[in-house]
Design a protein around this motif. Structure first.
Motif, mmCIF file in Angstrom:
data_model
loop_
_atom_site.group_PDB
_atom_site.id
_atom_site.type_symbol
_atom_site.label_atom_id
_atom_site.label_comp_id
_atom_site.label_asym_id
_atom_site.label_seq_id
_atom_site.Cartn_x
_atom_site.Cartn_y
_atom_site.Cartn_z
ATOM 1 N N GLY A 174 -2.383 0.473 3.588
ATOM 2 C CA GLY A 174 -1.595 1.693 3.684
ATOM 3 C C GLY A 174 -2.184 2.828 2.869
ATOM 4 N N MET A 175 -2.734 2.508 1.689
ATOM 5 C CA MET A 175 -3.355 3.540 0.874
ATOM 6 C C MET A 175 -4.594 4.118 1.560
ATOM 7 S SD MET A 175 -2.942 2.013 -3.001
ATOM 8 C CE MET A 175 -3.641 3.492 -3.765
ATOM 9 N N THR A 176 -5.388 3.249 2.159
ATOM 10 C CA THR A 176 -6.567 3.712 2.898
ATOM 11 C C THR A 176 -6.163 4.632 4.036
ATOM 12 O OG1 THR A 176 -7.733 1.649 2.363
ATOM 13 C CG2 THR A 176 -8.602 2.967 4.180
ATOM 14 N N ARG A 177 -5.134 4.243 4.774
ATOM 15 C CA ARG A 177 -4.620 5.060 5.878
ATOM 16 C C ARG A 177 -4.185 6.434 5.386
ATOM 17 N NH1 ARG A 177 0.877 2.907 6.968
ATOM 18 N NH2 ARG A 177 1.182 4.103 5.049
ATOM 19 N N ASP A 178 -3.390 6.459 4.319
ATOM 20 C CA ASP A 178 -2.870 7.726 3.814
ATOM 21 C C ASP A 178 -3.998 8.642 3.332
ATOM 22 O OD1 ASP A 178 -0.380 6.784 4.409
ATOM 23 O OD2 ASP A 178 0.224 6.399 2.337
ATOM 24 N N ALA A 185 -2.876 12.391 3.367
ATOM 25 C CA ALA A 185 -1.522 12.293 2.801
ATOM 26 C C ALA A 185 -1.638 11.809 1.362
ATOM 27 C CB ALA A 185 -0.665 11.338 3.626
ATOM 28 N N ALA A 186 -2.025 12.712 0.479
ATOM 29 C CA ALA A 186 -2.272 12.341 -0.907
ATOM 30 C C ALA A 186 -1.234 12.996 -1.824
ATOM 31 C CB ALA A 186 -3.681 12.766 -1.314
ATOM 32 N N PRO A 187 -0.830 12.253 -2.871
ATOM 33 C CA PRO A 187 -1.194 10.871 -3.178
ATOM 34 C C PRO A 187 -0.565 9.898 -2.177
ATOM 35 C CG PRO A 187 0.459 11.649 -4.722
ATOM 36 C CD PRO A 187 0.046 12.842 -3.916
ATOM 37 N N PRO A 188 -1.152 8.702 -2.008
ATOM 38 C CA PRO A 188 -0.634 7.746 -1.022
ATOM 39 C C PRO A 188 0.810 7.335 -1.307
ATOM 40 C CG PRO A 188 -2.818 7.106 -1.787
ATOM 41 C CD PRO A 188 -2.356 8.221 -2.682
ATOM 42 N N GLU A 189 1.481 6.914 -0.250
ATOM 43 C CA GLU A 189 2.893 6.519 -0.367
ATOM 44 C C GLU A 189 3.097 5.438 -1.415
ATOM 45 O OE1 GLU A 189 6.550 4.922 2.511
ATOM 46 O OE2 GLU A 189 4.507 5.055 3.291
ATOM 47 N N LEU A 215 1.843 5.121 -4.185
ATOM 48 C CA LEU A 215 1.850 5.663 -5.543
ATOM 49 C C LEU A 215 2.988 6.644 -5.787
ATOM 50 C CD1 LEU A 215 -1.980 6.324 -6.075
ATOM 51 C CD2 LEU A 215 -0.641 4.297 -6.697
ATOM 52 N N THR A 216 3.687 7.021 -4.731
ATOM 53 C CA THR A 216 4.761 8.006 -4.878
ATOM 54 C C THR A 216 6.148 7.399 -4.669
ATOM 55 O OG1 THR A 216 4.562 8.650 -2.544
ATOM 56 C CG2 THR A 216 3.280 9.905 -4.150
ATOM 57 N N PHE A 270 8.577 3.630 -4.993
ATOM 58 C CA PHE A 270 8.643 2.388 -5.755
ATOM 59 C C PHE A 270 8.452 1.146 -4.897
ATOM 60 C CE2 PHE A 270 11.357 -1.089 -7.395
ATOM 61 C CZ PHE A 270 10.703 -1.331 -8.592
ATOM 62 N N TRP A 271 8.907 1.207 -3.644
ATOM 63 C CA TRP A 271 9.092 -0.025 -2.894
ATOM 64 C C TRP A 271 7.807 -0.773 -2.513
ATOM 65 C CZ3 TRP A 271 7.225 -1.233 1.851
ATOM 66 C CH2 TRP A 271 6.810 -0.188 2.671
ATOM 67 N N PRO A 272 6.669 -0.130 -2.149
ATOM 68 C CA PRO A 272 5.531 -0.943 -1.712
ATOM 69 C C PRO A 272 5.028 -1.912 -2.779
ATOM 70 C CG PRO A 272 5.240 1.342 -1.032
ATOM 71 C CD PRO A 272 6.381 1.318 -1.982
ATOM 72 N N MET A 273 4.827 -1.430 -3.990
ATOM 73 C CA MET A 273 4.352 -2.316 -5.049
ATOM 74 C C MET A 273 5.420 -3.315 -5.470
ATOM 75 S SD MET A 273 1.841 -0.088 -7.480
ATOM 76 C CE MET A 273 0.461 0.831 -6.782
ATOM 77 N N ALA A 274 6.678 -2.897 -5.393
ATOM 78 C CA ALA A 274 7.768 -3.818 -5.733
ATOM 79 C C ALA A 274 7.837 -4.969 -4.736
ATOM 80 C CB ALA A 274 9.095 -3.062 -5.767
ATOM 81 N N VAL A 275 7.723 -4.660 -3.459
ATOM 82 C CA VAL A 275 7.767 -5.698 -2.430
ATOM 83 C C VAL A 275 6.556 -6.635 -2.558
ATOM 84 C CG1 VAL A 275 7.590 -6.108 0.058
ATOM 85 C CG2 VAL A 275 9.144 -4.354 -0.806
ATOM 86 N N ALA A 276 5.370 -6.051 -2.782
ATOM 87 C CA ALA A 276 4.167 -6.876 -2.932
ATOM 88 C C ALA A 276 4.254 -7.743 -4.186
ATOM 89 C CB ALA A 276 2.933 -5.985 -2.985
#
Length: 205
Positions: A48-52, A57-61, A63-64, A66-72
């Motif tokens: 997803g970061m590569t896509r953004d 679309a910077a900064p990537p989702e 990093l902006t 909470f949920w992606p890193m929380a889910v991972a």
């Protein structure tokens, strides 16, 4: 179910299963809990970061919000405490990788289309979104990335993204287009492993 809700579910699911696949690879390599979480998060958010970044679309989702890193991270913790249960599945890393591949191929293609890319560009970006996490995972675990030696891998992601884009262009409702495209990509990946499908290779000299 509305399309926005479906894609929210798909994004959470894709992040979680890719995070699980990263964590299971880390466990197989005997990483400690911190290493497991690092590989889990990297695998879950890298695509997803590569896509953004490619979309501007910077900064990537990741990093902006909470949920992606929380889910991972939750996926990493789940793998740490329930390793034995997960390993009861046949080839769990491959299975989770296939699900994440299909989900992120379609989600990545959708976001690219929303940013105004032409269908071909959106399909390619969907494929990149799908394979990005697995590439980062394998490199960090000092393995040859699966995309380079497992033939129907990137091809399955491409097929899923292309099916979604073509279905939308043909007027298929978005929810049906997305569901069918994810199912196709996952099925292609699983079938290729089970049936041993291979792409043509150059003859040995």
């Amino acid at each position: 179910m509305s399309a926005p809700l479906l894609f929210t579910i798909l994004n959470v699911l894709g992040t979680f299963v890719f995070g699980l696949s990263g964590a299971m690879v880390a466990i197989r390599h005997r990483f400690d809990i911190f290493g497991i979480l690092v590989l889990s998060v990297a695998t879950g958010v890298a695509g997803g970061m590569t896509r953004d970044l490619l979309l501007g679309a910077a900064p990537p989702e990741a990093l902006t919000t909470f949920w992606p890193m929380a889910v991972a991270s939750l996926a990493g913790v789940t793998a740490f405490f329930f390793t034995s249960a997960i390993e009861r599945f046949n080839r769990p890393v491959m299975l989770m990788d296939a699900v994440g591949l299909g989900v992120f191929a379609v989600a990545g293609c959708r976001k690219a289309l929303q940013f105004g890319l032409d269908p071909l560009g959106a399909i390619l970006l969907g494929m990149i979104t799908a394979i990005g996490g697995g590439i980062v995972r394998d490199i960090m675990a000092t393995e040859t990335p699966r995309v380079l030696h497992e033939d129907v891998y990137a091809l399955a992601a491409f097929a899923g993204a292309a099916t979604y884009a073509v279905a939308l262009a043909a007027g298929v409702p978005e929810t049906a287009a997305a569901s069918g495209a994810v199912l196709l990509a996952v099925s292609l990946r699983l079938a290729s492993v089970r049936l041993g499908w291979k792409l043509p290779r150059p003859p040995r000299s």
